[in-house]
Scaffold this motif. Structure first.
Motif, PDB file in Angstrom:
ATOM      1  N   PRO A  73      -7.450  -0.162  -5.113  1.00  0.00           N
ATOM      2  CA  PRO A  73      -6.796  -0.983  -4.081  1.00  0.00           C
ATOM      3  C   PRO A  73      -5.354  -0.550  -3.831  1.00  0.00           C
ATOM      4  O   PRO A  73      -4.577  -0.322  -4.761  1.00  0.00           O
ATOM      5  CB  PRO A  73      -6.856  -2.390  -4.679  1.00  0.00           C
ATOM      6  N   VAL A  85     -13.087   2.309  -5.412  1.00  0.00           N
ATOM      7  CA  VAL A  85     -11.875   2.290  -4.596  1.00  0.00           C
ATOM      8  C   VAL A  85     -10.713   1.730  -5.406  1.00  0.00           C
ATOM      9  O   VAL A  85     -10.831   0.706  -6.081  1.00  0.00           O
ATOM     10  CB  VAL A  85     -12.095   1.442  -3.324  1.00  0.00           C
ATOM     11  N   THR A 140      -7.496   6.930   7.955  1.00  0.00           N
ATOM     12  CA  THR A 140      -6.917   6.307   6.770  1.00  0.00           C
ATOM     13  C   THR A 140      -6.294   4.962   7.104  1.00  0.00           C
ATOM     14  O   THR A 140      -6.482   3.967   6.395  1.00  0.00           O
ATOM     15  CB  THR A 140      -5.873   7.245   6.137  1.00  0.00           C
ATOM     16  N   ASP A 184      -8.283  -3.427   4.729  1.00  0.00           N
ATOM     17  CA  ASP A 184      -8.002  -3.955   3.389  1.00  0.00           C
ATOM     18  C   ASP A 184      -6.790  -4.879   3.369  1.00  0.00           C
ATOM     19  O   ASP A 184      -6.519  -5.537   2.360  1.00  0.00           O
ATOM     20  CB  ASP A 184      -7.740  -2.801   2.407  1.00  0.00           C
ATOM     21  N   SER A 207      -8.818   2.215   7.542  1.00  0.00           N
ATOM     22  CA  SER A 207      -9.266   1.697   6.244  1.00  0.00           C
ATOM     23  C   SER A 207      -8.226   0.762   5.647  1.00  0.00           C
ATOM     24  O   SER A 207      -8.544  -0.333   5.141  1.00  0.00           O
ATOM     25  CB  SER A 207      -9.531   2.863   5.276  1.00  0.00           C
ATOM     26  N   LEU A 208      -6.951   1.172   5.708  1.00  0.00           N
ATOM     27  CA  LEU A 208      -5.880   0.369   5.120  1.00  0.00           C
ATOM     28  C   LEU A 208      -5.788  -1.001   5.792  1.00  0.00           C
ATOM     29  O   LEU A 208      -5.669  -2.033   5.103  1.00  0.00           O
ATOM     30  CB  LEU A 208      -4.560   1.137   5.242  1.00  0.00           C
ATOM     31  N   LYS A 234      -5.893  15.061   1.427  1.00  0.00           N
ATOM     32  CA  LYS A 234      -7.123  14.297   1.649  1.00  0.00           C
ATOM     33  C   LYS A 234      -8.296  15.208   1.973  1.00  0.00           C
ATOM     34  O   LYS A 234      -9.386  15.057   1.414  1.00  0.00           O
ATOM     35  CB  LYS A 234      -6.887  13.308   2.792  1.00  0.00           C
ATOM     36  N   HIS A 239     -11.616  10.492  -2.233  1.00  0.00           N
ATOM     37  CA  HIS A 239     -11.344   9.351  -1.369  1.00  0.00           C
ATOM     38  C   HIS A 239     -12.605   8.952  -0.614  1.00  0.00           C
ATOM     39  O   HIS A 239     -13.575   9.711  -0.508  1.00  0.00           O
ATOM     40  CB  HIS A 239     -10.239   9.690  -0.363  1.00  0.00           C
ATOM     41  N   ALA A 249       0.854  -1.193   0.000  1.00  0.00           N
ATOM     42  CA  ALA A 249       0.000   0.000   0.000  1.00  0.00           C
ATOM     43  C   ALA A 249       0.890   1.243   0.000  1.00  0.00           C
ATOM     44  O   ALA A 249       2.019   1.230   0.501  1.00  0.00           O
ATOM     45  CB  ALA A 249      -0.911   0.014   1.232  1.00  0.00           C
ATOM     46  N   ARG A 268      -9.380   5.981   1.392  1.00  0.00           N
ATOM     47  CA  ARG A 268      -9.135   5.131   0.221  1.00  0.00           C
ATOM     48  C   ARG A 268      -9.310   5.969  -1.043  1.00  0.00           C
ATOM     49  O   ARG A 268     -10.364   6.594  -1.242  1.00  0.00           O
ATOM     50  CB  ARG A 268     -10.107   3.953   0.173  1.00  0.00           C
ATOM     51  N   GLU A 287      -4.123   2.229  -2.553  1.00  0.00           N
ATOM     52  CA  GLU A 287      -3.773   3.650  -2.646  1.00  0.00           C
ATOM     53  C   GLU A 287      -4.599   4.446  -1.637  1.00  0.00           C
ATOM     54  O   GLU A 287      -5.846   4.312  -1.597  1.00  0.00           O
ATOM     55  CB  GLU A 287      -4.013   4.176  -4.061  1.00  0.00           C
ATOM     56  N   TYR A 288      -3.918   5.291  -0.865  1.00  0.00           N
ATOM     57  CA  TYR A 288      -4.576   6.006   0.234  1.00  0.00           C
ATOM     58  C   TYR A 288      -4.033   7.425   0.329  1.00  0.00           C
ATOM     59  O   TYR A 288      -2.958   7.738  -0.205  1.00  0.00           O
ATOM     60  CB  TYR A 288      -4.334   5.263   1.566  1.00  0.00           C
TER      61      TYR A 288
END
Length: 452
Positions: A348, A346, A374, A381, A377-378, A357, A335, A93, A339, A350-351
């Protein structure tokens, strides 16, 4: 093992790395920065006389010295550096924490005249940012005009009024100290297009203006009274009420023996910068008046304010990042809870966190909760992201892309060089002001970094 690249080593990047290693006991984080030095705006945006805020570097340092965090300085991402797509291949990520990199313009004739600058350019100069140029900001300047009434405007106004004795103990580069010590500026006007109750500075920073040695501060009572809340601020929210109360205390005639005078002006909108002898010599303002809806309207009456230096401090904007979607209206990356969204879906791995943001809002501490959202969320995932096999260490691949990272030992070598420089000048730590001196110092200390 989750491997994450965090692009940007300012508060939002450091807080992102901190949350990652706290919430995932196996996460490994590389914090990349295009500069050879960490800490972002804490190093290059906080005024040098604000030692308490600058001391935040200590807590950010703790993050970057964590055994599962690695600092990689002098690694630009995007054009001329490591392609964003390649970075995505080397990590499970990537979190972009790059801030808002450009200033808003006034959009008026004459704005590009010599002597007209963004406040950020001035801040970068006295903060020793390696991209800054010594452009003779103060040469031949008697009067300065600062357009804007936020904390950055207060910072540059205060620095213009500081004397050598107050600046010498700071880490300000010696060229800036010498120029400010020799400054002939005797009047600084800080100007806002709306009223005192709508100004965006914080009371603590505002009050500092009244503590400057040999400097008087004045607010024109009649001008400020165009704001109905100036006469009776009791109905305002507490922060704005306190601001107005401070401003009301400066309506008395300024003491005549002060060497410098700061004037806080309101209800004036810049419409043109006027040239004198080929450079800016004055700003033409239109008088505004409240429109009854929280804004202002022009009155058709104008006033010219002398100033051989004009600094605009009217906000920041994010800029597009290579390979990422960008909302030009907000200056942010689209975002969903951090995300990155591409076409509403979304992307995948990338944040984003920080100003890129949410826009240029909040204070330094706001980045902590922003980063945690953030990272949450990461990590949700992560099971899908870690299914992809990566190289054991991305560092050789980064070097193959032309990067020559400054590791943590290199940064510590910069710190030692800045201490030596300060000692040679009879001062404390003094920042190295340019790329060559920073990289020379960093390479003297580079070695094998034992951290993965």
């Amino acid at each position: 093992m989750l491997r994450v690249a965090v692009v940007g080593s300012g508060p939002s990047g450091c807080y992102t790395a901190q949350h990652l290693v706290q919430l995932d006991p196996g996460a490994r984080v590389d914090v990349l920065d295009r500069l050879p030095c960490p800490y972002g705006l804490v190093r290059y945006g906080v005024a040098p006389d604000h030692e308490k805020i600058k001391s935040l570097q200590g807590s950010l340092r703790t993050v970057l010295e964590h055994k599962r965090v690695r600092f990689l300085g002098a690694v630009p991402v995007g054009p001329g550096g490591v392609p964003a797509a390649r970075l995505r291949e080397l990590y499970h990520a990537v979190v972009y924490c790059v801030g808002a990199a450009t200033d808003r313009h006034l959009g008026v004739p004459g704005e590009e005249l010599p002597g007209s600058w963004s406040a950020t350019e001035f801040v970068s100069w006295y903060s020793a940012h390696p991209d800054a140029a010594d452009t003779g900001f103060l040469r031949g300047v008697r009067s300065a005009v600062v357009v804007g009434v936020g904390n950055v405007a207060v910072d540059v106004t205060r620095m213009l009024a500081r004397g050598e004795g107050e600046l010498r103990p700071t880490d300000m580069p010696h060229t800036a100290l010498t120029a400010l010590a020799a400054s002939e500026v005797t009047e600084i006007q800080m100007v806002g297009r709306r009223g005192p109750s709508q100004a965006r500075f914080t009371t603590k920073e505002l009050r500092e203006l009244g503590t400057l040695p040999d400097t008087a501060v004045h607010v024109d009572a009649a001008e400020a009274a165009l704001d109905p809340a100036f006469a009776d601020p009791s109905g305002l929210p507490p922060p704005r009420r306190r601001n107005v109360e401070v401003l009301r205390g400066w309506t008395a005639p300024p003491r005549p023996d002060a060497r410098r005078l700061i004037r806080l002006r309101f209800f004036l909108r810049p419409v043109e910068l006027l040239a004198v002898d080929g450079r800016v010599g004055a700003v033409r303002f239109e008088r505004t008046a409240p429109d009854g809806e929280g804004g202002v309207t022009g009155t058709g009456r104008f006033e010219d304010v002398e100033g051989q230096l004009v600094l605009r401090s009217v906000g920041y904007r994010g800029v597009p990042l290579e390979g990422l979607p960008f909302d030009a209206a907000t200056g942010t990356v689209p975002h969903l809870a951090g995300r990155v969204l591409r076409g509403g879906a979304v992307a995948p791995g990338e944040y984003v966190a920080g100003w890129i943001k949410r826009g240029p809002t909040g204070v330094i501490g706001t980045n902590r909760s922003c980063a945690k959202e953030t990272v949450t969320s990461l990590l949700q995932d992560a099971p899908a992201l870690t299914a992809r096999t990566l190289p054991d260490d991305p560092l050789p691949a980064l070097r193959a892309e032309g990067a020559n990272p400054v590791l943590w030992q290199g940064w510590e070598s910069v710190e030692r060089a800045e201490s030596r420089l300060g000692a040679s000048l009879g001062r404390g730590v003094v920042k190295l002001p340019d790329w060559e001196s920073l990289l020379t110092a960093a390479r003297e200390g580079d070695g094998a970094d034992p951290r993965p």
